[in-house]
Design an enzyme around this catalytic site. Structure first.
Site, PDB file in Angstrom:
ATOM      1  CG  ASP A  86       8.052  13.401 -14.783  1.00 53.08           C
ATOM      2  OD1 ASP A  86       7.300  12.425 -14.805  1.00 53.08           O
ATOM      3  OD2 ASP A  86       9.296  13.312 -14.760  1.00 53.08           O
ATOM      4  CD  GLU A 105       5.051  10.901 -11.307  1.00 55.88           C
ATOM      5  OE1 GLU A 105       5.058   9.694 -11.536  1.00 55.88           O
ATOM      6  OE2 GLU A 105       5.994  11.644 -11.644  1.00 55.88           O
TER       7      GLU A 105
END
Ligand code: GLC
Length: 498
Positions: free
Chosen positions: A197, A253
């Site tokens: 993330d 990401e």
């Protein structure tokens, strides 16, 4: 070539995939029961969004214990059983890891608040304010300042997202060591890799220098933030790559609109892959799509990592809606599916994309996304793409749950259920199944084609997409087509030919 170089990953938004116990929220047992569906669909791997204990301020992206399962989603035994069954079906499993921030409820942060001079304080970014205000001008990605005052000590703590998600300070060795242990914990349980993330943000500019104003309106891309994308982060990924080797994967990401900015993360000893959102940011326009593809491939010329392709995920408006909605939006989304699955490199699907689901226009009272609440409705947030999947039957549960789904499933989705689409050879689901079964391999090369159209070959197969051109004459036999067609490919349609 390792398995992931051309794998198709399927993102499972755990809350919304399948509920086994009737509480209206998806869980690990629900996923396990539906694994045969994913096997039949033909994907290679699943990515599970966070299932760790969490107060749920950002539905799991606020973790209060990195090495357990939230009782809402099940137990560690359920996790083991899910991985075991997935592997038996030859499906790999990757988990979301959230290293940029923890939950405010994590014991690390609780101790950091309780003991300002204790060792846990250094795990987070606490700083004195400037005058009465925060330490600098950084905004949160979701509105308001990126700092919240700890009234007890008078210092402020940093949170690039919601105040419930304090950012960890990666300059602190303890933070790095803890995440090494967390990765080891899940690797030992048989996980096949991690989706990282906000992977470019772990280290902030150590001087905490002000950002340049004005700040952009739409902030999904991090282009504008000078405080992130710091050089120190690459050592973290070199270290993690040593832990995963080449068969277990790290997918970052890393959100920049210019794919060239991702390349340093994809050097041969760092991340295996990074999400490439250039297609996702791109409207239905032939020149723009071609340019997005070319830039994505060119950016990786000097590294071994493959380009990746994404059209949907749990943070963005559903594709048929982005492409204009209604019948036309859906036609384009079907054509885009054939584009996506013909491009060279791994592709990421988001649950429900294979059903052609549209964004749901939910009433404000049921919206839960912190973006909606923090931005006072100026941004509607992401609930509309997170509505639970319609498996069979109709309202309220649609086979997703025997109870009340956590977000209401629209009654018209009775037409969109997996059960209905299974029985229809022309359905979006049938298209995805065919395309996944026939997915081409081999070299990628553009072919000349008229304006408004895109034609390329992958080995023996030709992929023709008529984005917005005139009817395109076709040569060859159709292997998969986005809709029934004659020898002319109309705009808004695509075909694979041999
Ligand atoms: C990522 C996730 C998003 C989450 C945010 C904060 O962008 O995809 O869902 O809200 O990080 O963790």
């Amino acid at each position: 070539m390792s398995w992931w170089h051309d794998a198709v990953f399927y993102e499972i938004y755990v809350r919304s995939f399948a509920d086994s116990n009737g509480d209206g929220v998806g869980d690990l047992e629900g996923i396990r029961a539906r694994l045969p569906y994913l096997r039949e669909l033909g994907v290679d791997a699943i990515w599970l969004t966070p299932f760790y204990p969490s107060p749920g301020a950002d539905h799991g992206y606020d973790v209060s214990d990195y090495v357990d399962v939230d009782p809402l989603f099940g137990t560690l035994d359920d996790f083991d059983a899910l991985v075991r069954d997935a592997h038996a079906l030859d499906l790999r499993v990757i988990a979301d890891i959230v290293p940029n921030h923890s939950s405010r409820e994590h014991p690390w942060f609780r101790r950091a608040l309780a003991h300002p001079s204790g060792p846990d304080r250094a795990r987070y970014v606490f700083r004195p304010g400037r005058g009465d205000g925060p330490p600098n001008n950084w905004p949160s990605n979701w509105g308001g300042p990126a700092w919240t005052k700890d009234e007890a000590s008078g210092e402020w703590y940093l949170h690039l997202f919601a105040p419930e998600q304090p950012d960890l300070d990666w300059h602190t060795k303890q933070v790095r060591d803890d995440f090494d242990d967390i990765l080891r914990f899940w690797l030992a349980r048989g996980i096949d890799g991690f989706r990282i993330d906000v992977a470019a943000a772990l280290y902030k500019d150590a001087t905490l220098a002000d950002e340049l104003e004005p700040f952009p309106e739409s902030k999904f891309s991090t282009d504008w933030r000078r405080a992130v994308d710091q050089p120190e982060v690459h050592d973290v990924y070199r270290n993690w790559r040593r832990m995963t080797g080449d068969e277990k994967v790290l997918v970052g990401e890393v959100v920049f609109s210019d794919p060239a900015r991702m390349t340093p993360y994809l050097r041969d000893d760092e991340l295996h892959m990074a999400f490439n959102f250039t297609l996702l940011f791109q409207a239905w326009n032939a020149d723009g799509i071609r340019d997005a593809i070319d830039r994505s491939i060119a950016a990786l010329a000097d590294v071994a990592a493959p380009p990746t392709w994404v059209l949907e995920n749990h943070d963005v408006t559903r594709l048929p809606t982005r492409y204009g909605g209604g019948a036309e939006g859906l036609r384009r989304a079907r054509a885009a599916a054939l584009l996506l699955l013909a491009l060279p490199g791994p592709a990421f699907l988001y649950q429900g994309q294979e059903l052609g689901l549209e964004e749901v226009d939910l009433p404000d009272e049921v919206r839960q996304d912190p973006i909606f609440h923090r931005m006072k409705g100026v941004r509607k947030g992401r609930d509309g793409c997170r509505v639970p999947l319609p498996w069979e039957n109709g309202p309220p549960g649609f086979g997703f749950t025997t109870g009340e789904p956590w977000l209401p499933i629209p009654a018209e989705w009775t037409e969109k259920t997996v059960e209905r689409q299974r029985a229809d050879a022309q359905s979006v689901l049938a298209l995805y199944e065919q395309a996944l079964a026939e997915r081409p391999t081999g070299d990628f090369a553009w072919r000349e084609s008229p304006r408004g159209t895109l034609v390329f070959t992958r080995g023996e197969l030709t992929c023709a997409v008529n984005v917005d051109g005139g009817p395109l004459p076709l040569e060859g036999n159709a292997v998969v087509a986005s809709e029934p067609m004659s020898r002319l490919l109309p705009p808004g349609a695509a075909v694979w030919l041999e």
